[in-house]
Enzyme design. Sequence first.
Site, PDB file in Angstrom:
ATOM      1  N   CYS A 129      81.312  16.678  26.626  1.00 40.35           N
ATOM      2  CA  CYS A 129      81.478  18.016  27.208  1.00 40.35           C
ATOM      3  C   CYS A 129      80.465  18.934  26.538  1.00 40.35           C
ATOM      4  O   CYS A 129      79.488  18.458  25.938  1.00 40.35           O
ATOM      5  CB  CYS A 129      82.917  18.507  27.079  1.00 40.35           C
ATOM      6  N   ASN A 160      82.316  19.749  22.476  1.00 47.97           N
ATOM      7  CA  ASN A 160      82.994  18.631  21.786  1.00 47.97           C
ATOM      8  C   ASN A 160      84.165  19.126  20.921  1.00 47.97           C
ATOM      9  O   ASN A 160      84.461  18.544  19.873  1.00 47.97           O
ATOM     10  CB  ASN A 160      82.006  17.800  20.951  1.00 47.97           C
ATOM     11  N   CYS A 181      87.054  20.895  22.912  1.00 46.70           N
ATOM     12  CA  CYS A 181      88.206  21.056  23.815  1.00 46.70           C
ATOM     13  C   CYS A 181      88.444  19.813  24.664  1.00 46.70           C
ATOM     14  O   CYS A 181      89.417  19.081  24.468  1.00 46.70           O
ATOM     15  CB  CYS A 181      88.006  22.268  24.734  1.00 46.70           C
ATOM     16  N   ARG A 182      87.550  19.560  25.634  1.00 47.06           N
ATOM     17  CA  ARG A 182      87.815  18.499  26.622  1.00 47.06           C
ATOM     18  C   ARG A 182      87.549  17.094  26.114  1.00 47.06           C
ATOM     19  O   ARG A 182      88.404  16.212  26.206  1.00 47.06           O
ATOM     20  CB  ARG A 182      86.967  18.755  27.881  1.00 47.06           C
ATOM     21  N   SER A 183      86.335  16.845  25.586  1.00 52.97           N
ATOM     22  CA  SER A 183      85.994  15.443  25.280  1.00 52.97           C
ATOM     23  C   SER A 183      86.785  14.849  24.120  1.00 52.97           C
ATOM     24  O   SER A 183      87.153  13.667  24.187  1.00 52.97           O
ATOM     25  CB  SER A 183      84.485  15.258  25.103  1.00 52.97           C
ATOM     26  N   ASP A 240      86.002  23.820  32.119  1.00 52.84           N
ATOM     27  CA  ASP A 240      85.930  24.270  30.725  1.00 52.84           C
ATOM     28  C   ASP A 240      87.101  25.216  30.448  1.00 52.84           C
ATOM     29  O   ASP A 240      87.200  26.281  31.058  1.00 52.84           O
ATOM     30  CB  ASP A 240      84.594  25.005  30.547  1.00 52.84           C
TER      31      ASP A 240
HETATM   32  P1  4NP Z   1      84.400  22.034  25.496  1.00 56.32           P
HETATM   33  O1  4NP Z   1      84.724  23.606  25.489  1.00 56.32           O
HETATM   34  O2  4NP Z   1      83.030  21.859  26.101  1.00 56.32           O
HETATM   35  O3  4NP Z   1      85.486  21.463  26.373  1.00 56.32           O
HETATM   36  O4  4NP Z   1      84.503  21.568  24.058  1.00 56.32           O
HETATM   37  C1  4NP Z   1      83.857  24.522  24.894  1.00 56.32           C
HETATM   38  C2  4NP Z   1      83.942  24.754  23.542  1.00 56.32           C
HETATM   39  C3  4NP Z   1      83.103  25.677  22.936  1.00 56.32           C
HETATM   40  C4  4NP Z   1      82.176  26.360  23.694  1.00 56.32           C
HETATM   41  C5  4NP Z   1      82.084  26.119  25.063  1.00 56.32           C
HETATM   42  C6  4NP Z   1      82.924  25.191  25.661  1.00 56.32           C
HETATM   43  N1  4NP Z   1      81.329  27.325  23.083  1.00 56.32           N
HETATM   44  O5  4NP Z   1      80.584  28.008  23.799  1.00 56.32           O
HETATM   45  O6  4NP Z   1      81.349  27.459  21.835  1.00 56.32           O
END
Ligand code: 4NP
Length: 158
Positions: free
Chosen positions: A10, A13, A15-17, A126
Amino acid sequence: MKTVRVLFVCLGNICRSPLAEGVLRELASRKGLSPVLTVDSAGTGAWHVGDPPDRRSIEAARRHGIDISQLRGRRVAAADFSDFDLILGMDENNVGTLKRLAPEGTAAKVHLFLDYASGDGQDVPDPYYEGPEAFEALYQMLEAGCSSLLERLGERAS
Ligand code: 4NP
């Protein structure tokens, strides 16, 4: 079933993955498939390298009996394209980035997660800027997708 190495990717790294990683590892373990499955996760961005998963993902996993608190963020690396058989992006943006990063001859390993798992071309959205309820919805989406993914991998092997 031949060993399959799966990398979930994602943006951050956190939240989702990592939640997908924890869910797939748990479902594989329940089916006795741990010896033939390697699972990891990474992000296309570097903001959260070395960080634990987002507290809301840790909580969502914990509510379903899965501990992902020990995972740490890392960025996708060139070696991942040889170290893994399947590189599954959570959304089309991740897939686009991965295809650009893929060394020659490896782009065919990159897929949109839910499209590969169940033929459903949806993104896993997201949840970073969403409320806590989005993380339960995320968990449910990932559990259904990981369950379909295991079925598909089983069919591929037999
Ligand atoms: P992820 O979510 O891609 O599912 O881990 C996010 C976590 C952090 C950020 C964006 C998306 N960020 O911009 O810091």
